[in-house]
Design a protein around this motif. Sequence first.
Motif, PDB file in Angstrom:
ATOM      1  N   LYS A   2       8.038  -4.773  16.594  1.00  0.00           N
ATOM      2  CA  LYS A   2       8.436  -3.361  16.565  1.00  0.00           C
ATOM      3  C   LYS A   2       8.068  -2.746  15.211  1.00  0.00           C
ATOM      4  CE  LYS A   2      13.006  -1.223  17.294  1.00  0.00           C
ATOM      5  NZ  LYS A   2      13.264  -0.992  15.875  1.00  0.00           N
ATOM      6  N   PRO A   3       7.554  -1.511  15.213  1.00  0.00           N
ATOM      7  CA  PRO A   3       7.237  -0.901  13.916  1.00  0.00           C
ATOM      8  C   PRO A   3       8.493  -0.715  13.062  1.00  0.00           C
ATOM      9  CG  PRO A   3       6.266   0.366  15.714  1.00  0.00           C
ATOM     10  CD  PRO A   3       7.189  -0.645  16.340  1.00  0.00           C
ATOM     11  N   ILE A   4       8.302  -0.752  11.752  1.00  0.00           N
ATOM     12  CA  ILE A   4       9.358  -0.360  10.830  1.00  0.00           C
ATOM     13  C   ILE A   4       9.503   1.161  10.938  1.00  0.00           C
ATOM     14  CG2 ILE A   4       9.821   0.025   8.362  1.00  0.00           C
ATOM     15  CD1 ILE A   4      10.556  -2.725   8.867  1.00  0.00           C
ATOM     16  N   GLN A   5      10.747   1.630  11.119  1.00  0.00           N
ATOM     17  CA  GLN A   5      10.979   3.066  11.300  1.00  0.00           C
ATOM     18  C   GLN A   5      11.447   3.688   9.985  1.00  0.00           C
ATOM     19  OE1 GLN A   5      10.650   4.470  14.407  1.00  0.00           O
ATOM     20  NE2 GLN A   5      10.476   2.603  15.641  1.00  0.00           N
ATOM     21  N   VAL A   6      10.711   4.696   9.567  1.00  0.00           N
ATOM     22  CA  VAL A   6      11.002   5.338   8.285  1.00  0.00           C
ATOM     23  C   VAL A   6      11.498   6.754   8.533  1.00  0.00           C
ATOM     24  CG1 VAL A   6      10.014   6.122   6.100  1.00  0.00           C
ATOM     25  CG2 VAL A   6       9.251   3.950   7.126  1.00  0.00           C
ATOM     26  N   GLY A   7      12.539   7.140   7.813  1.00  0.00           N
ATOM     27  CA  GLY A   7      13.025   8.519   7.843  1.00  0.00           C
ATOM     28  C   GLY A   7      12.760   9.189   6.512  1.00  0.00           C
ATOM     29  N   LEU A   8      12.169  10.366   6.573  1.00  0.00           N
ATOM     30  CA  LEU A   8      11.760  11.075   5.360  1.00  0.00           C
ATOM     31  C   LEU A   8      12.752  12.198   5.070  1.00  0.00           C
ATOM     32  CD1 LEU A   8       9.077  10.314   3.961  1.00  0.00           C
ATOM     33  CD2 LEU A   8       8.043  12.308   5.042  1.00  0.00           C
ATOM     34  N   LEU A   9      13.303  12.233   3.874  1.00  0.00           N
ATOM     35  CA  LEU A   9      14.146  13.358   3.470  1.00  0.00           C
ATOM     36  C   LEU A   9      13.326  14.260   2.554  1.00  0.00           C
ATOM     37  CD1 LEU A   9      17.498  11.467   2.642  1.00  0.00           C
ATOM     38  CD2 LEU A   9      16.508  12.068   4.870  1.00  0.00           C
ATOM     39  N   GLY A  10      12.874  15.386   3.080  1.00  0.00           N
ATOM     40  CA  GLY A  10      12.053  16.309   2.304  1.00  0.00           C
ATOM     41  C   GLY A  10      10.580  16.039   2.551  1.00  0.00           C
ATOM     42  N   ILE A  11       9.868  17.044   3.047  1.00  0.00           N
ATOM     43  CA  ILE A  11       8.443  16.829   3.303  1.00  0.00           C
ATOM     44  C   ILE A  11       7.636  17.935   2.614  1.00  0.00           C
ATOM     45  CG2 ILE A  11       8.550  17.871   5.636  1.00  0.00           C
ATOM     46  CD1 ILE A  11       6.393  15.560   6.342  1.00  0.00           C
ATOM     47  N   GLY A  12       7.664  17.897   1.299  1.00  0.00           N
ATOM     48  CA  GLY A  12       6.826  18.780   0.486  1.00  0.00           C
ATOM     49  C   GLY A  12       5.515  18.091   0.176  1.00  0.00           C
ATOM     50  N   THR A  13       5.071  18.206  -1.080  1.00  0.00           N
ATOM     51  CA  THR A  13       3.779  17.654  -1.479  1.00  0.00           C
ATOM     52  C   THR A  13       3.704  16.144  -1.255  1.00  0.00           C
ATOM     53  OG1 THR A  13       3.750  19.347  -3.181  1.00  0.00           O
ATOM     54  CG2 THR A  13       2.144  17.580  -3.399  1.00  0.00           C
ATOM     55  N   VAL A  14       4.668  15.419  -1.810  1.00  0.00           N
ATOM     56  CA  VAL A  14       4.607  13.953  -1.728  1.00  0.00           C
ATOM     57  C   VAL A  14       4.920  13.485  -0.304  1.00  0.00           C
ATOM     58  CG1 VAL A  14       5.574  11.797  -2.596  1.00  0.00           C
ATOM     59  CG2 VAL A  14       5.191  13.718  -4.163  1.00  0.00           C
ATOM     60  N   GLY A  15       5.848  14.172   0.352  1.00  0.00           N
ATOM     61  CA  GLY A  15       6.197  13.811   1.725  1.00  0.00           C
ATOM     62  C   GLY A  15       5.011  13.950   2.665  1.00  0.00           C
ATOM     63  N   SER A  16       4.286  15.062   2.553  1.00  0.00           N
ATOM     64  CA  SER A  16       3.093  15.245   3.386  1.00  0.00           C
ATOM     65  C   SER A  16       2.073  14.160   3.095  1.00  0.00           C
ATOM     66  CB  SER A  16       2.427  16.600   3.107  1.00  0.00           C
ATOM     67  OG  SER A  16       3.382  17.624   3.113  1.00  0.00           O
ATOM     68  N   GLY A  17       1.896  13.865   1.803  1.00  0.00           N
ATOM     69  CA  GLY A  17       0.954  12.815   1.423  1.00  0.00           C
ATOM     70  C   GLY A  17       1.348  11.484   2.042  1.00  0.00           C
ATOM     71  N   THR A  18       2.639  11.181   1.999  1.00  0.00           N
ATOM     72  CA  THR A  18       3.119   9.913   2.557  1.00  0.00           C
ATOM     73  C   THR A  18       2.850   9.853   4.058  1.00  0.00           C
ATOM     74  OG1 THR A  18       4.833   9.827   0.855  1.00  0.00           O
ATOM     75  CG2 THR A  18       5.166   8.453   2.807  1.00  0.00           C
ATOM     76  N   TYR A  19       3.156  10.957   4.732  1.00  0.00           N
ATOM     77  CA  TYR A  19       2.894  10.996   6.174  1.00  0.00           C
ATOM     78  C   TYR A  19       1.403  10.796   6.470  1.00  0.00           C
ATOM     79  CZ  TYR A  19       2.633  12.586  10.980  1.00  0.00           C
ATOM     80  OH  TYR A  19       2.388  12.650  12.321  1.00  0.00           O
ATOM     81  N   ASN A  20       0.564  11.507   5.718  1.00  0.00           N
ATOM     82  CA  ASN A  20      -0.882  11.432   5.961  1.00  0.00           C
ATOM     83  C   ASN A  20      -1.460  10.050   5.667  1.00  0.00           C
ATOM     84  OD1 ASN A  20      -0.977  14.107   6.789  1.00  0.00           O
ATOM     85  ND2 ASN A  20      -1.376  14.867   4.706  1.00  0.00           N
ATOM     86  N   VAL A  21      -1.024   9.457   4.558  1.00  0.00           N
ATOM     87  CA  VAL A  21      -1.552   8.137   4.197  1.00  0.00           C
ATOM     88  C   VAL A  21      -1.133   7.095   5.236  1.00  0.00           C
ATOM     89  CG1 VAL A  21      -1.373   6.251   2.506  1.00  0.00           C
ATOM     90  CG2 VAL A  21      -1.759   8.605   1.728  1.00  0.00           C
ATOM     91  N   LEU A  22       0.140   7.148   5.648  1.00  0.00           N
ATOM     92  CA  LEU A  22       0.617   6.174   6.643  1.00  0.00           C
ATOM     93  C   LEU A  22      -0.141   6.308   7.959  1.00  0.00           C
ATOM     94  CD1 LEU A  22       4.492   6.084   6.170  1.00  0.00           C
ATOM     95  CD2 LEU A  22       2.917   4.148   5.972  1.00  0.00           C
ATOM     96  N   LEU A  23      -0.466   7.532   8.301  1.00  0.00           N
ATOM     97  CA  LEU A  23      -1.173   7.762   9.561  1.00  0.00           C
ATOM     98  C   LEU A  23      -2.640   7.342   9.445  1.00  0.00           C
ATOM     99  CD1 LEU A  23      -0.342   9.075  12.295  1.00  0.00           C
ATOM    100  CD2 LEU A  23      -1.484  11.146  11.487  1.00  0.00           C
ATOM    101  N   ARG A  24      -3.285   7.796   8.384  1.00  0.00           N
ATOM    102  CA  ARG A  24      -4.725   7.538   8.227  1.00  0.00           C
ATOM    103  C   ARG A  24      -4.999   6.044   8.067  1.00  0.00           C
ATOM    104  NH1 ARG A  24      -5.911  10.432   3.584  1.00  0.00           N
ATOM    105  NH2 ARG A  24      -5.872   8.570   2.292  1.00  0.00           N
TER     106      ARG A  24
END
Lengths: 436, 436
Positions: A2-24
Motif C-alpha cells: 500500500k502506498p504511504i499516505q501523506v497529508g499536506l498542511l499548506g500548499i503554497g510554493t513548497v507544497g506545490s513543489g512537493t506535490y509536483n516532485v512526488l508525482l513526476r
Amino acid sequence: MKPIQVGLLGIGTVGSGTYNVLLRNEEEIRRRAGRSIRISMVADLDVARAKSVVGSDVEVVADARQVIANPEIDIVVELIGGYGIAKALVMEAIAAGKHVVTANKALLAVHGTEIFAAAQAKGVVVAFEAAVAGGIPIIKALREGLSANRIQWLAGIINGTTNFILSEMRDKGLDFDVVLKEAQRLGYAEADPTFDIEGIDAGHKVTLMSAIAFGIPVQFDRAHVEGITKLAAADITYAEQLGYRIKLLGITKRRDTGIELRVHPTLVPAKRLLANVEGAMNAVVVHGDAVGTTLYYGKGAGSEPTASAVVADLVDITRLHTADPDHRVPHLAFQPGQLAATPVLPIEDVVTSFYLRLQVADQAGVLAKITGILADRNISIDALLQRESAEGESKTDVIILTHDTREGDMNQAITAMQALPTVLAPIVRIRKEELS
Amino acid sequence: MKPIQVGLLGIGTVGSGTYNVLLRNEEEIRRRAGRSIRISMVADLDVARAKSVVGSDVEVVADARQVIANPEIDIVVELIGGYGIAKALVMEAIAAGKHVVTANKALLAVHGTEIFAAAQAKGVVVAFEAAVAGGIPIIKALREGLSANRIQWLAGIINGTTNFILSEMRDKGLDFDVVLKEAQRLGYAEADPTFDIEGIDAGHKVTLMSAIAFGIPVQFDRAHVEGITKLAAADITYAEQLGYRIKLLGITKRRDTGIELRVHPTLVPAKRLLANVEGAMNAVVVHGDAVGTTLYYGKGAGSEPTASAVVADLVDITRLHTADPDHRVPHLAFQPGQLAATPVLPIEDVVTSFYLRLQVADQAGVLAKITGILADRNISIDALLQRESAEGESKTDVIILTHDTREGDMNQAITAMQALPTVLAPIVRIRKEELS
C-alpha cells in the motif's frame, strides 16, 4: 505494498513543489523507497487554489485538523510556517501518532525542545531537512554523515536573500537600500524582508545546526543575531582590497567554555570556496576533528529545491516506517537524554578577529593613540590600511584588521577609541573568520 | 547496552585512523549511536605492528578468518584492499551473518553485484561510504539526501593524487613527469601511481556513484577511463586563456538512450566552484531535477578523513542494527529487484563539447580546410584561437572549442584533419563540460 499516505498542511510554493516532485518522480521514488508515496489529502484555507494545483484524486479541505484526524494518513507535512497555528497542528499531529515533516525553521528553533520531546514520547519522527539550506542535505550530513566527528565549528551562507543582496552590492558597488529594492522587484526579497535582512532566518537555521552538531538543545533565544542593514558599500570595497569578501554567516563553534552561536556579516578570505558562493545560493562549511573541512553547496530556497528535502525526509520515513523507534536516527543527531548542558556563550565571550573602519582627522598622532588603545587591551593588529586623504580633505579612513580578540575586550577598545576627539564618526566593526 | 563489537581486517593508514577516531570520540559517538562501538579484534599479517597501534584490550591475530569466525563480532571492517583475498573475506563475513563496512572501491566496482546480492540474501549491510571521496558523505547524499530527485548527472574530482598533480602543473607551469616525481616525494603519489594517474581509481569511484545515482548495477567494465599522463602544460595554459581549467573528472550522465560513464581530463569553466578545488581535495557536483546543482567538498583520502566515513557507516549500522532488513536503506540506493537495465553507452555515443589543439603549417587555407571538415560533420565551433607564429617559425597552434558533439563524429573529423598535410603533429583532443 500500500502506498504511504501523506497529508499536506499548506500548499503554497513548497507544497506545490512537493506535490509536483512526488508525482513526476513517482516511479524513481518508489524504486528507492520500496513503496509509493502519495499525497492523498491537502488542507489549505484557499481550497479553490489548492484544487487547481493537485489532481482530482487528492482530497482538499480547508481545515487542517481533518487531515490530522484521518486514520489513513501516515505522515503529515507542515508547510504553513510561523509559530502560531503551525505549532498547534504539529503537536496535534504528533499526538495523533503521525510522523511529521516540516520546513519550519522558526517553529523548531524556538519550540524544538518541546516538539522533539513530544515526538520521542509518541515514537514518531519529526524530520526537518527542508528547514535548513533548502535542498542541500546538510541536516543529514551533520546527523549521520559526520557522526564519527567531534565537530569543531560550522559556518554557513544560509539565507539566499541576503547573499543575493551582498553579491549585488559587491558587483555593482551599490548601497544596501538600492539593492534591497532591486531584490524585492526580482522576487529575491519579500515585501517585508525583516526576517531575512535582520539575520533572524539565518539565526533559526544556525540554531538547528548547532543543536545537531554539538548535541545541545535548540535555543534560539541564546543566539546573537545581526543583519546586513547597516553594511556600507565602502566596507565591502575595503574588505576586497584586503583580500576578503563580506558574507552574512551563521556560525557556531565549540569552545572550551561553551558554544558560540551567532549570525553577523563576516569577512571571509576571498580564496575560500565559501567566499565565492554568489547570488541566492547557499553553502555550509563544517569542520570535524577527523574529517577536516567539508563544504555543502546548493540552492537554499525555491519550490522544488526545498521540495527535494521534504521528499527525502518522506523517503527516509518510508524506508524506516516499521523500524523500532529506539533504532531510528535521533531527531537531534544525539540520543534523547544525551543532550549536553554546554552553555551558549554570551557574545562578549566570543573570540574572532575584527575589521575596524575609523574615520579620523588627518593630523599627527592619531594613529599612535588608536594603536595605543588596542595595545593596552592586548589586541594585536594583523594589518592596517590608511587611505590617503584627498586634496583639501581634513579627514581620512583607517582600516584595521586585528588578530583573535575577545569581543568584550574589543567593545571596550571601541568605546575608548570612539571617545577620541580625532575619531570623527561611529567606528564600523565587522567580525572576520579565516575558516581554515 | 553491550557495545557493538567491530573486527578490523587490516590496520594500515585507514585502519589506524578508524581505531583512533573511535577511541578519541568514544563518548561523542556513543551519545549519537545509542551504544558504544568498539574495535575488539584486529587481523593483520604484521601482528607486532598491529599490536603497537591498538590497546592491550584488543585481540590481534594474523588470520582474518578468526575475526570472521568470532561470534562476538557484529561488524567486520575490510581495509585490506584489492580484489583477491579481500573478496573472499567479504563473502565469508557475509556468509557468517556479519555486517560489512569497506573502503574498497576496486572490489565493489568490479564485484559489487555479487557482493550486494549475497548481503541481501543474508540480510546484512555492506556499507561503503569510505570507498568514494574519503570523508565527504557523498554516498549518503546520493542514496538518501537526494532521493526525491531524478538525478541527471554528476561529475567529481575524486582522486586527490591527480588533482594535486594538475594543480601543480597549472600553478608552476611544469610538465606531468616533473610534477609526478614531486608528488611521489611528498607522499601524494604512490611508488606505482598507475591506478591514480591512469584514472582507474576514479573509474572505480564513479562506477559506484553511477549505480546509486541511476539505480543500475555496478559495471566498471563498461566505464571509459583515461588518465592524465598525456596532458601537456601547453594545453593547461591555452585552457586558462579561454577561461577554463583542466580537471580529471569522473562523470556519469543520464541520456535518453542510456548512461554515460567516463573518466578523463576535462575542461571546466574557471568560474565554477569545482574548477577551484585545488591540491589533494575532492569535490562532487550532483545535478538533480528537483534540487538543481549541489556540491560536496572535502578531503578525499588520508587516515582520519577516510576513518570518518568508516565510522559513520558503523554508527548507521549500530543505529539500525535491529531494524528489519527490508526496512533499511538499500545498498545501491534503489531496492534490490528495482535496478534498471539501462545500458552504459559506448564512448562513441557520448556527447560533449571538445577542446582541440592542432599544430599546423602557417600558410594560407589551413583554417578553411579544418573548419570545412568540422562543418561537413555538423560539428559547430564555439571559439577559435590561433596563436601568432613566432618570427621565423613556419608552424603555429590552432585551438578550437566546439559545441556539443557526438564523440564518434569527432573521431571521424579528427581522422580527417589528421590526414591533412598541413597538420604537423598528433591532434590533441580534450573533452569539455560546462557543468551548468
